[in-house]
Design a protein around this motif. Structure first.
Motif, PDB file in Angstrom:
ATOM      1  N   GLN A 142       0.822  -1.210   0.000  1.00  0.00           N
ATOM      2  CA  GLN A 142       0.000   0.000   0.000  1.00  0.00           C
ATOM      3  C   GLN A 142       0.858   1.262   0.000  1.00  0.00           C
ATOM      4  N   GLN A 143       1.987   1.220   0.722  1.00  0.00           N
ATOM      5  CA  GLN A 143       2.892   2.372   0.716  1.00  0.00           C
ATOM      6  C   GLN A 143       3.483   2.581  -0.675  1.00  0.00           C
ATOM      7  N   ALA A 144       3.807   1.497  -1.346  1.00  0.00           N
ATOM      8  CA  ALA A 144       4.344   1.598  -2.703  1.00  0.00           C
ATOM      9  C   ALA A 144       3.294   2.157  -3.656  1.00  0.00           C
ATOM     10  N   ILE A 145       2.068   1.694  -3.527  1.00  0.00           N
ATOM     11  CA  ILE A 145       0.979   2.186  -4.371  1.00  0.00           C
ATOM     12  C   ILE A 145       0.756   3.677  -4.136  1.00  0.00           C
ATOM     13  N   ALA A 146       0.950   4.118  -2.874  1.00  0.00           N
ATOM     14  CA  ALA A 146       0.766   5.526  -2.529  1.00  0.00           C
ATOM     15  C   ALA A 146       1.895   6.405  -3.073  1.00  0.00           C
ATOM     16  N   GLY A 147       2.907   5.784  -3.670  1.00  0.00           N
ATOM     17  CA  GLY A 147       3.967   6.552  -4.305  1.00  0.00           C
ATOM     18  C   GLY A 147       5.272   6.628  -3.536  1.00  0.00           C
ATOM     19  N   HIS A 148       5.360   5.970  -2.403  1.00  0.00           N
ATOM     20  CA  HIS A 148       6.619   5.970  -1.655  1.00  0.00           C
ATOM     21  C   HIS A 148       7.638   5.108  -2.397  1.00  0.00           C
TER      22      HIS A 148
END
Length: 112
Positions: free
Chosen positions: A17-23
């Protein structure tokens, strides 16, 4: 490989989810024995199947060796960035020793 525990599944989902959020940089922290190495290998295996690249930076030779052994067990082709080790620079997955990466960065020496 190993049986995934519920908290490991939740950790993987949180990272996803953090990766999807752009992190772009995500730090994984958990208690000793929680299975961080296994979690990372499962995720790297999935990412590799999609043609993605990964880099793990660890601070002890023992941890580089541990991660490399586990990646081999998962069938993940990878390189090792550490003094005295043969590095497969073309591999999409790299495991690096913090000290070696810092040293090579400051000296601009990436041919070893």
């Amino acid at each position: 490989m190993d049986k995934t525990r519920q908290y490991q599944v939740e950790l993987m989902e949180s990272i996803k989810q953090q990766a999807i959020a752009g992190h772009r940089i995500i730090v994984c922290q958990a208690a000793t024995g929680a299975g961080k190495t296994s979690v990372m290998c499962w995720m790297i295996e999935k990412a590799g199947a999609k043609g993605r690249r990964a880099f793990m930076l660890v601070h002890r030779r023992r941890l580089v060796d541990q991660m490399s052994r586990r990646l081999r067990a998962f069938g993940v082709v990878h390189g090792v960035i550490m003094a005295g080790e043969h590095n497969y620079a073309g591999a999409p997955v790299q495991v690096g020793s913090r000290d070696t990466v810092l040293s090579r960065t400051f000296r601009n020496e990436w041919t070893e």
